[in-house]
Write an enzyme that holds these catalytic residues in place. Structure first.
Site, PDB file in Angstrom:
ATOM      1  N   SER A  61       0.665  -1.168  -0.105  1.00 44.85           N
ATOM      2  CA  SER A  61       0.008   0.103  -0.045  1.00 44.85           C
ATOM      3  C   SER A  61       0.864   1.304   0.150  1.00 44.85           C
ATOM      4  O   SER A  61       1.593   1.581  -0.979  1.00 44.85           O
ATOM      5  CB  SER A  61      -1.028   0.025   1.413  1.00 44.85           C
ATOM      6  OG  SER A  61      -1.914   0.961   0.962  1.00 44.85           O
ATOM      7  N   ASP A  92     -10.110  -2.774  -6.212  1.00 46.29           N
ATOM      8  CA  ASP A  92      -9.467  -1.616  -5.580  1.00 46.29           C
ATOM      9  C   ASP A  92      -9.319  -0.284  -6.677  1.00 46.29           C
ATOM     10  O   ASP A  92      -8.647  -0.525  -7.660  1.00 46.29           O
ATOM     11  CB  ASP A  92      -7.735  -1.985  -5.385  1.00 46.29           C
ATOM     12  CG  ASP A  92      -6.993  -0.996  -4.554  1.00 46.29           C
ATOM     13  OD1 ASP A  92      -7.514   0.071  -4.206  1.00 46.29           O
ATOM     14  OD2 ASP A  92      -5.752  -1.320  -4.658  1.00 46.29           O
ATOM     15  N   HIS A 131      -8.237  -4.071  -1.673  1.00 46.50           N
ATOM     16  CA  HIS A 131      -6.863  -3.769  -1.348  1.00 46.50           C
ATOM     17  C   HIS A 131      -6.722  -4.280  -0.023  1.00 46.50           C
ATOM     18  O   HIS A 131      -7.248  -4.361   1.018  1.00 46.50           O
ATOM     19  CB  HIS A 131      -7.309  -1.965  -1.096  1.00 46.50           C
ATOM     20  CG  HIS A 131      -5.954  -1.141  -0.743  1.00 46.50           C
ATOM     21  ND1 HIS A 131      -5.215  -0.826  -1.937  1.00 46.50           N
ATOM     22  CD2 HIS A 131      -5.637  -0.693   0.462  1.00 46.50           C
ATOM     23  CE1 HIS A 131      -4.312  -0.332  -1.370  1.00 46.50           C
ATOM     24  NE2 HIS A 131      -4.369  -0.212  -0.131  1.00 46.50           N
TER      25      HIS A 131
END
Length: 427
Positions: free
Chosen positions: A256, A359, A389
């Site tokens: 991320s 995502d 995600h």
């Protein structure tokens, strides 16, 4: 579509995370040294002896001026053969519980490498940056601990998880600077370890008072072994890394927002060149990177209210991370496709990108990978169906078949760049 469990967890997670972000915006805290985890995070204790999964862990604080910290994950494959040397049977018994009594009588219950290095394997280094939207997460959280242990075993590598400073206590460029600082620290550690080996059987004068130097220990021509120490007499290099880490095979892996840091550190390594010797960054893995930009992509429009981390929450996180006077979604930290690049894309290390079907950040990550392939960089994309995600690193999803398959896919690709010559396809 994601399962009902994932949907329910996403709703609850959004509610609590949005409250946390709004609280941080309305009541910012001040900490001059920064923080690397939140009080409400579930922390996994470090265990310097090899546990049942065959991985030992150790925490380090490497910067006296900030809270920057590391967690090292060492797989038991770093030991050539515990039974091949009689002395080592004491160090690595079947129970994997290690105890060593120092000269002062203090019992150390962790693994210590052989000083001779005769039973130590050199493994590649994976420098890992956790996720959490700049404001949460940590190198020692339960979820990150489980993920890094899995990486260490699957990839047969030493994983160094970076506990970088979080926002808003430490805004940009703090997290990026921490990533660079750790890479330089690894290079320094490799050089110190090499110097220590060269001093091992040589007689050298001691260090000056108050500074680093070389002292006798035992095992030279006169019965002493010389060792580099700091002003307090402590070893200046980290023994696990000195014995088991191969600095010429270093991979960056970011999760991320950690992927943004990894990408920045990769570009720094290109600029630094030989200044980082003997560290060599051979590849990077970007797991669902936290990219954004002023002009929305189709996925940012279609999936703006997607699971777990929607676009409105991400904007709050970016407001907490970027300098208040310089908030711009085309900032180099946000948008890798920004035209103002210090390092040409063609010099980027081989880059594996992981994206998820649900995502909203996926399109920009795919576009970045396409730009890398245009300049002949090995930059494949692995797109996971029905995934959200952080599907491979989130605590509640870590044990799912998809999360485990993703880790295996990463390691298969990584082996091309971290395996010794002649063994690239031995998996």
């Amino acid at each position: 579509m994601p399962s009902v469990t994932v949907k329910l967890y996403s709703v609850l997670s959004k509610f609590f995370l949005k409250r946390k972000l709004q609280t941080l915006i309305e009541s910012p805290t001040h900490n001059p040294n920064g923080i690397v985890s939140r009080p409400d995070e579930t922390i996994a204790a470090a265990n310097p002896s090899f546990s049942d999964d065959g991985v030992a862990t150790k925490d380090l604080h490497i910067d006296p001026l900030t809270s920057l910290s590391l967690r090292i994950f060492l797989p038991d494959s770093a030991i050539v053969s515990p039974k091949s040397i009689p002395d080592l049977r004491v160090r690595v018994p079947s129970s994997r519980s290690l105890k060593k009594v120092s000269d002062s009588g203090v019992v150390y219950g962790g693994y210590s490498p052989e000083k001779s290095g005769r039973n130590c394997r050199k493994l590649p280094i994976i420098l890992q940056f956790h996720g959490g939207g700049w404001v949460t997460g940590g190198s020692d959280t339960v979820a990150n601990d489980v993920f890094c242990r899995r990486l260490a075993k699957l990839c047969d590598a030493v994983v160094v998880a970076v506990g970088y400073r979080l926002a808003p206590e430490s805004r940009f460029p703090a997290a990026f600077d921490d990533g660079v600082k750790v890479l330089n620290w690894l290079a320094k550690q490799a050089n110190l370890a090499e110097c220590d080996r060269s001093f091992g059987n040589r007689m050298v004068g001691g260090g000056g008072r108050g500074g680093g130097g070389v002292i006798g220990g035992g095992g030279g021509g006169d019965g002493r072994r010389w060792q580099i120490v700091d002003g307090f007499g402590a070893s200046m290099f980290e023994p696990w890394l000195a014995a088991h880490a191969d600095p010429s095979r270093c991979v960056l892996l970011g999760v991320s927002c950690g992927a943004n840091i990894a990408n920045y550190v990769a570009k720094y390594s290109v600029k630094a060149g030989k200044l980082l010797d003997p560290i060599r960054v051979v590849a990077q893995v970007l797991m669902y990177p936290f990219f954004i930009g002023t002009t929305p992509t189709p996925s940012e429009v279609k999936l703006c209210n997607s699971y777990l981390y929607d676009k409105s929450m991400s904007l709050l996180a970016w407001k907490l991370f970027l300098p208040e006077e310089d908030f711009n979604l085309d900032h180099p930290a946000c948008n890798p496709l920004n035209s103002g690049r210090e390092v040409p894309l063609k010099y980027t290390p081989p880059t594996l990108t992981i994206v998820a079907e649900h995502d909203w950040m996926r399109d920009r990550a795919i576009a970045y990978s396409e730009e890398l392939r245009k300049v002949n960089v090995d930059a494949p994309v692995l797109d996971y169906k029905d995934a959200i995600h952080e599907f491979a690193t989130l605590d509640v999803l870590l044990k799912t078949p998809q999360a485990q398959a993703c880790s295996e896919d990463i390691c298969i690709w990584m082996k091309k760049y971290i395996s010794l010559r002649g063994h690239e396809f031995s998996y």
